[in-house]
Design an enzyme around this catalytic site. Sequence first.
Site, PDB file in Angstrom:
ATOM      1  N   HIS A 173      20.402  27.795 -12.999  1.00  0.00           N
ATOM      2  CA  HIS A 173      21.187  28.902 -13.554  1.00  0.00           C
ATOM      3  C   HIS A 173      20.671  30.194 -13.258  1.00  0.00           C
ATOM      4  CE1 HIS A 173      23.526  25.881 -15.503  1.00  0.00           C
ATOM      5  NE2 HIS A 173      22.573  25.599 -16.180  1.00  0.00           N
ATOM      6  N   LYS A 176       0.798  -1.190   0.178  1.00  0.00           N
ATOM      7  CA  LYS A 176      -0.016  -0.118  -0.063  1.00  0.00           C
ATOM      8  C   LYS A 176       1.038   1.073  -0.009  1.00  0.00           C
ATOM      9  CE  LYS A 176      -4.069  -0.116   0.826  1.00  0.00           C
ATOM     10  NZ  LYS A 176      -5.291  -0.326  -0.238  1.00  0.00           N
ATOM     11  N   THR A 184      -3.485  -5.442   0.959  1.00  0.00           N
ATOM     12  CA  THR A 184      -2.828  -4.279   1.248  1.00  0.00           C
ATOM     13  C   THR A 184      -3.562  -3.287   2.158  1.00  0.00           C
ATOM     14  OG1 THR A 184      -3.931  -3.225  -0.568  1.00  0.00           O
ATOM     15  CG2 THR A 184      -2.084  -4.362  -1.227  1.00  0.00           C
TER      16      THR A 184
END
Length: 305
Positions: free
Chosen positions: A257, A19, A64
């Site tokens: 940059h 999960k 799950t």
Amino acid sequence: MADTSRPARPVLGQNQYGKAENRVVRITRQGATHHIKDLNVSVSLSGDMEEVHYSGSNANVLPTDTTKNTVYAFAKEHGIESAEQFGIHLARHFVTSQEPIHRARIRIEEYGWERIEHGGEGAHSFARTGQETRLTQITYDGTAWEVVSGLKDLVVLNSTDSEFFGYVKDKYTTLPEAHDRILATEVSARWRFNWSDDTRPMPDWETSYRETRRHLLAAFAETYSLSLQQTLYAMGSRIVEQRDEIDEVRFSLPNKHHFLVDLAPFGLKNDNEVYFAADRPYGLIEATVLRDGCEARIPADLTNL
């Protein structure tokens, strides 16, 4: 005569299930003073899972949904001392409580909060911090542990003490050399601990994260940089030299940059004052720094960690 025998059935390869992204917030109340831990927990399990793929039999499958419930129950039963410790509790539980499960991998993102100081009573107000996200991955196979922690989205900038010159130039090179530039990056880093078994004391996970982050930032600030690669190595070296519990550091550093704006058309001189911050394209500098004699285990592509 043509071979009419039935071809062999394809063989199942590596597989895992679990999960992902269980969001859990744990409030610890000490009188009027409260503490908050905010995690995003992903559970991944593997082991004897061939039959569920071949025939659909769920006899070895822990749902799950159960792993999700375990995350929330453990937040109550064990508390959340640190992301690493919480992940260790979960990984140990899944491997030792379910015979078909041989390996558990727990990935955790931790989101930071800072206390809001105010004139009223109590200490229960917080503001979400936006500097970075703390990360950890815990892997356990019933015998050995691997703990890789780190951070992402930590934006740092030096407004001077950075140069870039003497590089290779060919007919396509237009970049002018810079002897005083802005150096900025968004740090994504992972570090691997040398703790791997229960016979040794665990590191102090909270102290380790705090101090590793401090050394990373100090090395960035204190390095007179002739290249982002040099700065990366300085950051990794300082962590390995100062933190005995860490054997390996992997960085992914985009060069954010900043270009000087041409103000001459307006009759103005730009004396390293006004810049255009470009978000793309960007240089991407990546490397691993290791303790001498250690083997690199952190994946080169951090998107897979």
